[in-house]
Design a protein around this motif. Structure first.
Motif, PDB file in Angstrom:
ATOM      1  N   VAL A  29       0.840  -1.206   0.000  1.00 36.87           N
ATOM      2  CA  VAL A  29       0.000   0.000   0.000  1.00 36.87           C
ATOM      3  C   VAL A  29       0.870   1.248   0.000  1.00 36.87           C
ATOM      4  O   VAL A  29       0.622   2.201  -0.749  1.00 36.87           O
ATOM      5  N   GLN A  67       2.393   1.850  -3.395  1.00 36.52           N
ATOM      6  CA  GLN A  67       1.424   2.363  -4.360  1.00 36.52           C
ATOM      7  C   GLN A  67       1.152   3.851  -4.141  1.00 36.52           C
ATOM      8  O   GLN A  67       0.963   4.600  -5.089  1.00 36.52           O
ATOM      9  N   GLU A  68       1.142   4.271  -2.873  1.00 36.20           N
ATOM     10  CA  GLU A  68       0.809   5.673  -2.570  1.00 36.20           C
ATOM     11  C   GLU A  68       2.009   6.606  -2.684  1.00 36.20           C
ATOM     12  O   GLU A  68       1.882   7.725  -3.159  1.00 36.20           O
ATOM     13  N   GLN A  69       3.173   6.164  -2.239  1.00 33.15           N
ATOM     14  CA  GLN A  69       4.318   7.047  -2.157  1.00 33.15           C
ATOM     15  C   GLN A  69       5.436   6.686  -3.130  1.00 33.15           C
ATOM     16  O   GLN A  69       6.419   7.422  -3.229  1.00 33.15           O
TER      17      GLN A  69
END
Length: 45
Positions: free
Chosen positions: A34, A37-39
């Protein structure tokens, strides 16, 4: 022929003790995915 019974009993006693480690490891992998995917980035956290 007591060895298979002893091995089965030992497996039943040790598997529940390892379950939190397996679940925690899986949670860390999901959290890492996660965050990637975000950073962006790669590697564990």
């Amino acid at each position: 022929m007591r060895l298979p019974r002893l091995a089965a009993l030992l497996a039943l006693l040790t598997l529940p003790a390892c379950a939190p480690l397996v679940i925690g490891g899986a949670g860390a992998i999901v959290a890492d995915e996660v965050i990637e995917q975000e950073q962006g980035g790669d590697g564990l956290f």
